[in-house]
Design a protein around this motif. Structure first.
Motif, PDB file in Angstrom:
ATOM      1  N   PRO A  54       0.802  -1.229   0.000  1.00  0.00           N
ATOM      2  CA  PRO A  54       0.000   0.000   0.000  1.00  0.00           C
ATOM      3  C   PRO A  54       0.835   1.281   0.000  1.00  0.00           C
ATOM      4  CG  PRO A  54      -0.956  -1.603   1.485  1.00  0.00           C
ATOM      5  CD  PRO A  54       0.354  -2.179   1.036  1.00  0.00           C
TER       6      PRO A  54
ATOM      7  N   SER B  88      -2.857  -6.292  -0.897  1.00  0.00           N
ATOM      8  CA  SER B  88      -2.943  -5.876   0.496  1.00  0.00           C
ATOM      9  C   SER B  88      -2.915  -7.102   1.405  1.00  0.00           C
ATOM     10  CB  SER B  88      -4.237  -5.094   0.753  1.00  0.00           C
ATOM     11  OG  SER B  88      -4.420  -4.876   2.140  1.00  0.00           O
TER      12      SER B  88
ATOM     13  N   MET C 109      -3.797  -7.038   4.381  1.00  0.00           N
ATOM     14  CA  MET C 109      -4.999  -6.950   5.211  1.00  0.00           C
ATOM     15  C   MET C 109      -6.164  -7.712   4.606  1.00  0.00           C
ATOM     16  SD  MET C 109      -4.030  -5.301   7.830  1.00  0.00           S
ATOM     17  CE  MET C 109      -5.610  -5.025   8.610  1.00  0.00           C
TER      18      MET C 109
ATOM     19  N   GLY D  20       8.402  -2.543   3.902  1.00  0.00           N
ATOM     20  CA  GLY D  20       7.496  -3.242   4.801  1.00  0.00           C
ATOM     21  C   GLY D  20       8.207  -4.037   5.873  1.00  0.00           C
TER      22      GLY D  20
ATOM     23  N   GLY E 250       5.814   3.614   5.732  1.00  0.00           N
ATOM     24  CA  GLY E 250       5.174   2.331   5.989  1.00  0.00           C
ATOM     25  C   GLY E 250       5.803   1.567   7.132  1.00  0.00           C
ATOM     26  N   ASP E 251       5.649   0.249   7.101  1.00  0.00           N
ATOM     27  CA  ASP E 251       6.056  -0.611   8.214  1.00  0.00           C
ATOM     28  C   ASP E 251       7.551  -0.572   8.505  1.00  0.00           C
ATOM     29  OD1 ASP E 251       3.414  -1.300   8.008  1.00  0.00           O
ATOM     30  OD2 ASP E 251       3.750  -3.465   7.960  1.00  0.00           O
TER      31      ASP E 251
ATOM     32  N   GLN F 229      -1.921   0.198   8.451  1.00  0.00           N
ATOM     33  CA  GLN F 229      -2.099   0.713   7.105  1.00  0.00           C
ATOM     34  C   GLN F 229      -2.466   2.192   7.032  1.00  0.00           C
ATOM     35  OE1 GLN F 229      -3.374  -2.169   4.241  1.00  0.00           O
ATOM     36  NE2 GLN F 229      -4.649  -0.695   3.171  1.00  0.00           N
TER      37      GLN F 229
ATOM     38  N   ALA G 253       0.703   4.072   7.308  1.00  0.00           N
ATOM     39  CA  ALA G 253       1.540   3.823   6.131  1.00  0.00           C
ATOM     40  C   ALA G 253       1.067   4.669   4.949  1.00  0.00           C
ATOM     41  CB  ALA G 253       1.502   2.339   5.767  1.00  0.00           C
ATOM     42  N   ALA G 254      -0.237   4.752   4.767  1.00  0.00           N
ATOM     43  CA  ALA G 254      -0.790   5.522   3.647  1.00  0.00           C
ATOM     44  C   ALA G 254      -0.456   7.000   3.777  1.00  0.00           C
ATOM     45  CB  ALA G 254      -2.303   5.316   3.581  1.00  0.00           C
TER      46      ALA G 254
END
Length: 428
Positions: free
Chosen positions: A10, A40, A42, A107, A276-277, A295, A298-299
């Motif tokens: 993402p 994703s 998720m 990530g 992000g992660d 998320q 991250a976005a």
């Protein structure tokens, strides 16, 4: 101008689209380490329960989406080194990719504990589409499934497994479920709820070994630190994740837990950003830098980083620990410093019969954290008060007396920001 984005999740996709929106003619290359189309993680639980097919996990569904944007997506390649001086990325195929601006959005990956037998057949993480395919083949109705870990990600996986009709056992090293998100009362309530739904939960226990039959046939025998020995047809490892930053060693890019960034998401090297992660950014509630592997953060990090990459100044307002979890129908939430601060005040209200629990943590005149179970109508208000670091005035004393007055406090504080003096007088 050439932009390289490491990571096709993402954050990477949002960054590429944001760059293209503001820089129509710049070159954009996204490098992902999986052979799949950008998807994703998720959505994987929805794939496990059959709500979506694999295409339903994809981040963009329009055929030719990236080609139409002029974004080149390279799949199945891992960044192995960044040459800061030469402004180039080296990838696992031996190629070098020059860049003007670089975004590190690689990530995170599952952190597999050092348990004898955990690397053998029948043991899987639940992190990739490849993992999901293996799990769906084994997690058939009535299969004996043992899951290591009952954290945030673990509880999401657990729900999907339970919906597949397996015989599910969860083992958590902490003294309660979701120990990094929930206090003792809330964590115990979630455990009781899961057990009432037919999930066996062992807290305060660890897996000491996974042993297999001669020839590797099922079932496996899983030995716990409590002395229990459990049969399992499938073992899921969900014991947390760690940022994918190993390739940055000796690069000159500063990393702590994640890639350290400033308010523009820029690293210590000009023109190189992270989101992000894998990114470590400033959390305005705790006053520290944190990796917030969720998320929504991250976005927003990707958006801010991308704007700065094309010269449109933008600042990250900060990250906050935000977790809302649906565990077999029990909705729980955790925001900010849910375990409080030294010298801070707190209040708890628990109605176990109604499945409700509320814990508020204060630092001087502000709400800095909270835990909640069953208070779904107040989730947005809790986030607003914690994330906004809103001065409470007289409402702090009122909340200590009656924590259910969160909505009234939020509305009064919002009004006070428009009409200074209201909080001081307690008018509302």
């Amino acid at each position: 101008m050439k932009h390289i984005i490491l990571g096709a999740g993402p954050a990477g996709v949002i960054a590429a689209e944001t760059i293209r929106k503001h820089a129509p003619h710049d070159e954009i290359v996204v490098i992902g380490d999986e052979p799949e189309a950008p998807y994703s993680r998720m959505a994987i639980p929805y794939l496990l329960i059959g709500k979506v097919g694999e295409e339903g996990t994809h981040l963009r569904h329009t055929p030719g989406h990236f080609e139409a944007l002029g974004v080149r997506v390279l799949r199945g390649l891992r960044a192995t080194r960044i040459d800061v001086d030469a402004r180039a990325v080296e990838t696992s195929d031996g190629a070098r990719h020059g860049f003007d601006k670089l975004l590190i959005a690689t990530g995170s990956s599952p952190a597999t504990p050092p348990i004898p037998g955990i690397q053998g057949p029948g043991v899987h993480t639940c992190w990739t589409l490849e993992d999901a395919r293996a799990i769906m083949a084994l997690a058939q109705p009535d299969a004996r499934v043992l899951q290591l870990g009952a954290g945030f990600i673990g509880c999401i996986i657990m729900e999907a497994l339970a919906m597949r009709g397996v015989q599910l056992t969860v083992v958590e090293m902490g003294d309660r479920m979701v120990p990094r998100m929930m206090g003792p009362t809330a964590g115990r309530m979630i455990k009781d709820w899961c057990e009432a739904k037919g999930v066996r939960v062992h807290t305060g226990a660890r897996v000491d070994a996974v042993e297999r039959q001669p020839g590797g046939s099922a079932p496996m025998q899983v030995k716990l630190s409590t002395g229990a020995v459990l049969d399992a047809d499938l073992v899921i490892s969900a014991t947390g994740v760690r940022p994918n930053i190993g390739f940055l060693e000796n690069s000159g890019i500063t990393c702590l837990v994640g890639v350290l960034t400033d308010q523009h998401l820029q690293t210590n090297v000009p023109g190189i950003y992270a989101a992000g992660d894998c990114a470590e950014a400033f959390d305005k509630v705790s006053g520290k830098t944190i990796v917030s592997a969720i998320q929504p953060n991250a976005a927003e990090q990707a958006r801010v980083a991308a704007l700065n990459m094309v010269g449109r100044g933008a600042e990250l307002k900060g990250v906050t620990q935000i977790n809302v979890l649906d565990t077999l129908g029990m909705i729980s939430a955790s925001f900010g410093l849910w375990d409080g601060v030294p010298g801070g005040q707190h209040v708890e209200l628990t109605d176990e019969a109604a499945g409700r629990h509320l814990s508020l943590q204060f630092d001087q005149n502000r709400l800095v954290g909270c835990n909640a179970i069953g208070w779904t109508e107040h989730v947005g208000v809790m986030r607003g008060l914690v994330e906004g670091q809103v001065p409470l005035g007289d409402w702090k004393a009122r909340l200590l007396d009656d924590p259910t007055q969160l909505m009234a406090a939020y509305l009064a504080c919002a009004q006070a920001q428009q009409h200074p003096g209201l909080l001081k007088t307690g008018a509302h």
